[in-house]
Structures are given as C-alpha cells and as structure tokens.
Design a protein around this motif. Structure first.
Motif, PDB file in Angstrom:
ATOM      1  N   PHE A  75      70.959   7.821 -59.646  1.00  0.00           N
ATOM      2  CA  PHE A  75      69.629   7.339 -59.252  1.00  0.00           C
ATOM      3  C   PHE A  75      69.548   7.149 -57.733  1.00  0.00           C
ATOM      4  O   PHE A  75      68.493   7.381 -57.136  1.00  0.00           O
ATOM      5  N   ALA A  76      70.646   6.736 -57.109  1.00  0.00           N
ATOM      6  CA  ALA A  76      70.657   6.644 -55.645  1.00  0.00           C
ATOM      7  C   ALA A  76      70.417   8.026 -55.045  1.00  0.00           C
ATOM      8  O   ALA A  76      69.686   8.168 -54.052  1.00  0.00           O
ATOM      9  N   LYS A  77      70.982   9.052 -55.660  1.00  0.00           N
ATOM     10  CA  LYS A  77      70.784  10.423 -55.158  1.00  0.00           C
ATOM     11  C   LYS A  77      69.328  10.863 -55.332  1.00  0.00           C
ATOM     12  O   LYS A  77      68.785  11.562 -54.474  1.00  0.00           O
ATOM     13  N   ILE A  78      68.688  10.457 -56.446  1.00  0.00           N
ATOM     14  CA  ILE A  78      67.272  10.784 -56.632  1.00  0.00           C
ATOM     15  C   ILE A  78      66.424  10.043 -55.587  1.00  0.00           C
ATOM     16  O   ILE A  78      65.554  10.632 -54.944  1.00  0.00           O
ATOM     17  N   ILE A  79      66.710   8.757 -55.399  1.00  0.00           N
ATOM     18  CA  ILE A  79      65.965   7.959 -54.417  1.00  0.00           C
ATOM     19  C   ILE A  79      66.087   8.575 -53.021  1.00  0.00           C
ATOM     20  O   ILE A  79      65.114   8.645 -52.268  1.00  0.00           O
ATOM     21  N   ILE A  90      69.044  14.944 -54.973  1.00  0.00           N
ATOM     22  CA  ILE A  90      68.867  15.785 -56.156  1.00  0.00           C
ATOM     23  C   ILE A  90      67.420  15.646 -56.618  1.00  0.00           C
ATOM     24  O   ILE A  90      66.791  14.608 -56.392  1.00  0.00           O
ATOM     25  N   PRO A  91      66.879  16.686 -57.277  1.00  0.00           N
ATOM     26  CA  PRO A  91      65.468  16.652 -57.653  1.00  0.00           C
ATOM     27  C   PRO A  91      65.201  15.776 -58.872  1.00  0.00           C
ATOM     28  O   PRO A  91      66.090  15.552 -59.703  1.00  0.00           O
ATOM     29  N   ALA A  92      63.982  15.303 -58.965  1.00  0.00           N
ATOM     30  CA  ALA A  92      63.506  14.583 -60.151  1.00  0.00           C
ATOM     31  C   ALA A  92      61.998  14.739 -60.173  1.00  0.00           C
ATOM     32  O   ALA A  92      61.376  15.069 -59.154  1.00  0.00           O
ATOM     33  N   ASP A  93      61.420  14.509 -61.349  1.00  0.00           N
ATOM     34  CA  ASP A  93      59.964  14.593 -61.493  1.00  0.00           C
ATOM     35  C   ASP A  93      59.385  13.219 -61.139  1.00  0.00           C
ATOM     36  O   ASP A  93      59.127  12.384 -62.010  1.00  0.00           O
ATOM     37  N   ILE A  94      59.218  13.004 -59.857  1.00  0.00           N
ATOM     38  CA  ILE A  94      58.774  11.698 -59.347  1.00  0.00           C
ATOM     39  C   ILE A  94      57.272  11.544 -59.554  1.00  0.00           C
ATOM     40  O   ILE A  94      56.502  12.424 -59.163  1.00  0.00           O
ATOM     41  N   ILE A  95      56.867  10.433 -60.187  1.00  0.00           N
ATOM     42  CA  ILE A  95      55.437  10.215 -60.433  1.00  0.00           C
ATOM     43  C   ILE A  95      54.861   9.132 -59.518  1.00  0.00           C
ATOM     44  O   ILE A  95      53.646   8.983 -59.444  1.00  0.00           O
ATOM     45  N   TYR A  96      55.731   8.391 -58.841  1.00  0.00           N
ATOM     46  CA  TYR A  96      55.241   7.326 -57.941  1.00  0.00           C
ATOM     47  C   TYR A  96      56.409   6.878 -57.066  1.00  0.00           C
ATOM     48  O   TYR A  96      57.566   6.858 -57.514  1.00  0.00           O
ATOM     49  N   GLU A  97      56.104   6.516 -55.829  1.00  0.00           N
ATOM     50  CA  GLU A  97      57.111   5.840 -55.008  1.00  0.00           C
ATOM     51  C   GLU A  97      56.431   4.994 -53.955  1.00  0.00           C
ATOM     52  O   GLU A  97      55.311   5.281 -53.524  1.00  0.00           O
ATOM     53  N   ALA A 133      59.561   5.922 -59.223  1.00  0.00           N
ATOM     54  CA  ALA A 133      59.400   6.137 -60.671  1.00  0.00           C
ATOM     55  C   ALA A 133      59.446   7.635 -60.932  1.00  0.00           C
ATOM     56  O   ALA A 133      58.803   8.419 -60.223  1.00  0.00           O
ATOM     57  N   PHE A 134      60.212   8.025 -61.937  1.00  0.00           N
ATOM     58  CA  PHE A 134      60.339   9.446 -62.272  1.00  0.00           C
ATOM     59  C   PHE A 134      60.529   9.596 -63.772  1.00  0.00           C
ATOM     60  O   PHE A 134      60.947   8.661 -64.466  1.00  0.00           O
ATOM     61  N   ARG A 135      60.225  10.807 -64.274  1.00  0.00           N
ATOM     62  CA  ARG A 135      60.329  11.062 -65.703  1.00  0.00           C
ATOM     63  C   ARG A 135      61.793  11.148 -66.126  1.00  0.00           C
ATOM     64  O   ARG A 135      62.613  11.752 -65.429  1.00  0.00           O
ATOM     65  N   ASP A 136      62.084  10.550 -67.292  1.00  0.00           N
ATOM     66  CA  ASP A 136      63.440  10.606 -67.828  1.00  0.00           C
ATOM     67  C   ASP A 136      63.764  12.051 -68.222  1.00  0.00           C
ATOM     68  O   ASP A 136      62.959  12.736 -68.856  1.00  0.00           O
ATOM     69  N   VAL A 137      64.949  12.511 -67.854  1.00  0.00           N
ATOM     70  CA  VAL A 137      65.348  13.891 -68.124  1.00  0.00           C
ATOM     71  C   VAL A 137      65.592  14.131 -69.619  1.00  0.00           C
ATOM     72  O   VAL A 137      65.558  15.275 -70.074  1.00  0.00           O
ATOM     73  N   ASN A 138      65.793  13.075 -70.380  1.00  0.00           N
ATOM     74  CA  ASN A 138      66.035  13.165 -71.824  1.00  0.00           C
ATOM     75  C   ASN A 138      65.055  12.231 -72.537  1.00  0.00           C
ATOM     76  O   ASN A 138      65.441  11.176 -73.065  1.00  0.00           O
ATOM     77  N   PRO A 139      63.762  12.605 -72.548  1.00  0.00           N
ATOM     78  CA  PRO A 139      62.737  11.655 -73.004  1.00  0.00           C
ATOM     79  C   PRO A 139      62.866  11.290 -74.471  1.00  0.00           C
ATOM     80  O   PRO A 139      63.126  12.137 -75.321  1.00  0.00           O
ATOM     81  N   GLN A 140      62.657  10.010 -74.757  1.00  0.00           N
ATOM     82  CA  GLN A 140      62.732   9.476 -76.126  1.00  0.00           C
ATOM     83  C   GLN A 140      61.358   9.203 -76.704  1.00  0.00           C
ATOM     84  O   GLN A 140      61.231   8.612 -77.790  1.00  0.00           O
ATOM     85  N   ALA A 141      60.324   9.631 -76.010  1.00  0.00           N
ATOM     86  CA  ALA A 141      58.928   9.475 -76.445  1.00  0.00           C
ATOM     87  C   ALA A 141      58.110  10.481 -75.644  1.00  0.00           C
ATOM     88  O   ALA A 141      58.596  10.996 -74.626  1.00  0.00           O
ATOM     89  N   PRO A 142      56.881  10.786 -76.094  1.00  0.00           N
ATOM     90  CA  PRO A 142      56.067  11.744 -75.340  1.00  0.00           C
ATOM     91  C   PRO A 142      55.912  11.367 -73.866  1.00  0.00           C
ATOM     92  O   PRO A 142      55.861  12.238 -73.003  1.00  0.00           O
ATOM     93  N   VAL A 143      55.816  10.084 -73.584  1.00  0.00           N
ATOM     94  CA  VAL A 143      55.852   9.596 -72.197  1.00  0.00           C
ATOM     95  C   VAL A 143      57.087   8.714 -72.061  1.00  0.00           C
ATOM     96  O   VAL A 143      57.273   7.769 -72.837  1.00  0.00           O
TER      97      VAL A 143
END
Ligand code: AMP
Length: 113
Positions: free
Chosen positions: A6-10, A14-21, A27-37
């Motif tokens: 997570f420090a690397k994403i911040i 490394i890339p992540a699907d960031i939705i807010y900062e 805030a970014f999408r979980d790479v292994n989602p356990q729900a539609p969101v």
C-alpha cells in the motif's frame, strides 16, 4: 517509512485503480473484490494496524470516515454498505498498513466469517 504494497501504491510506485486521494488518504479498488463494489481507504501515514492508533490520530480517523461516506455516495452504495477493518493476522489482516474495506452492491450476511 513503511515498505508494504500500500505504501508503494500511495507513492505511485505500482499502479492501482485510484478513485480518490487527498493530503491524508488514498482510496482505490480492491484487486480481489468481495462484492460488486469493494474499495480500500488508506491513510498516507504508515500506521500498521488499527490497534496501533494513538490519540494523535483520532482526527485522521474522523477524516477517513467522512471520505468513506462521500465515496459511498459516489459509488452509488450509500443505501447499504459494510466497512471492515481487519486488525491483526488472526482477524485476517494481510497488509500491515491500516486500511478500511468498503463493500457494497450486494446483500451482506451476518455474522461475517
Ligand atoms: P486485509 O487482508 O484486510 O489486510 O486486506 C488486504 C486487501 O488488499 C485484500 O482485500 C487484497 O485483495 C487487497 N490488495 C492486495 N494487494 C492489492 C493491490 N495491489 N491493489 C489493490 N488491492 C490489493
């Protein structure tokens, strides 16, 4: 400084699907989602786990929860969603940089596993 994923994403190493900062969190999408969101709200400050919080960080936690409620609106799950923090490996924590899971878009069961 923390050297976890997570420090690397911040730090944009490394890339992540960031939705807010903002200046306090990302805030970014979980790479292994356990729900539609399923997204994660992560403080920039490298706090390993919830149990390590100090009184100094109480304002930060309030800020993170404000971010969660706004992102729940943005992600169209405000009607019902779950916020989860796993604190410690026996609770299922796998990344030791504090993060709030936000899950929605399907009915949630109780108790959690
Ligand atoms: P926890 O098990 O509570 O520590 O949660 C860690 C979460 O981070 C899991 O839900 C993983 O799927 C998620 N995760 C791990 N690596 C990444 C990544 N590179 N990008 C997004 N989410 C990740």
């Amino acid at each position: 400084m923390s050297d976890n994923i997570f420090a690397k994403i911040i730090n944009k190493e490394i890339p992540a699907d960031i939705i807010y900062e903002d200046d306090q969190c990302v805030a970014f999408r979980d790479v292994n989602p356990q729900a539609p969101v399923h997204f994660l709200v992560v403080p920039r400050k490298p706090i390993a786990k919830l149990q390590d919080l100090t009184a100094e960080e109480e304002g930060l936690i309030g800020h993170l929860h404000g971010v969660i409620t706004r992102l729940a609106e943005q992600e169209k799950i405000a009607e019902g969603y779950r916020v989860v923090v796993n604190s410690g490996s026996s609770a299922g924590q796998s990344v030791f940089h504090l993060h709030f899971h936000v899950l929605g878009g399907r009915p949630m069961r109780w108790p959690p596993g």
